[in-house]
Design a protein around this motif. Structure first.
Motif, PDB file in Angstrom:
ATOM      1  N   ARG A  38      70.757 -30.215  31.265  1.00 33.05           N
ATOM      2  CA  ARG A  38      71.783 -30.599  32.231  1.00 33.05           C
ATOM      3  C   ARG A  38      72.000 -32.104  32.178  1.00 33.05           C
ATOM      4  N   GLN A  39      73.224 -32.477  32.523  1.00 33.39           N
ATOM      5  CA  GLN A  39      73.584 -33.894  32.560  1.00 33.39           C
ATOM      6  C   GLN A  39      74.304 -34.166  33.862  1.00 33.39           C
ATOM      7  N   ALA A  40      73.654 -34.945  34.714  1.00 33.37           N
ATOM      8  CA  ALA A  40      74.253 -35.351  35.983  1.00 33.37           C
ATOM      9  C   ALA A  40      75.110 -36.598  35.756  1.00 33.37           C
ATOM     10  N   ALA A  91      75.296 -30.861  38.155  1.00 32.78           N
ATOM     11  CA  ALA A  91      75.339 -31.387  36.796  1.00 32.78           C
ATOM     12  C   ALA A  91      76.194 -30.460  35.938  1.00 32.78           C
TER      13      ALA A  91
END
Length: 117
Positions: A38-40, A91
């Motif tokens: 995941r990428q916030a 995210a």
């Protein structure tokens, strides 16, 4: 060629649940360790869960006990069941092989998960 297509994201209230799916093609899915990343906003993409070809699972501390990764080799699909969601889980979620450095050319479009009241 390798294709990874994520789905299942959305807007959910804190404490809610979502189940993400990732359909894979173009490689021997059953033989590979797969992961959910995941990428916030404003942060790097990180691995949150993985599952080996034999079914061994790994979870980062922040999701252990709340998220469950699973796979269906007959369908070439990996899942992420997310329960007790928190705002900090917000995210874009991606699936890919593990380690990511070996799969860096194959990132899909991801699926947005937003946890908010």
């Amino acid at each position: 060629q390798v294709q990874l297509v994520e789905s299942g994201g959305g807007l959910v209230q804190p404490g809610g649940s979502l189940k993400l799916s990732c359909a894979a093609s173009g490689f021997s899915f059953s033989l590979k360790t797969m992961g959910w990343y995941r990428q916030a906003p404003g942060k790097e993409r990180v691995l949150v869960a993985s599952i080996s070809s034999g079914g061994t699972t790994y979870y980062v501390d922040t999701v252990r006990g709340r998220f469950t990764i699973s796979r269906d080799n007959a369908k070439n699909t990996v899942y992420l069941q997310m329960n007790s969601l928190k705002p900090e889980d917000t995210a874009v979620y991606y699936c890919n092989g593990v380690p990511a450095v070996r799969w860096r050319d194959y990132w899909g479009q991801g699926t947005q998960v937003t946890v908010s009241s």
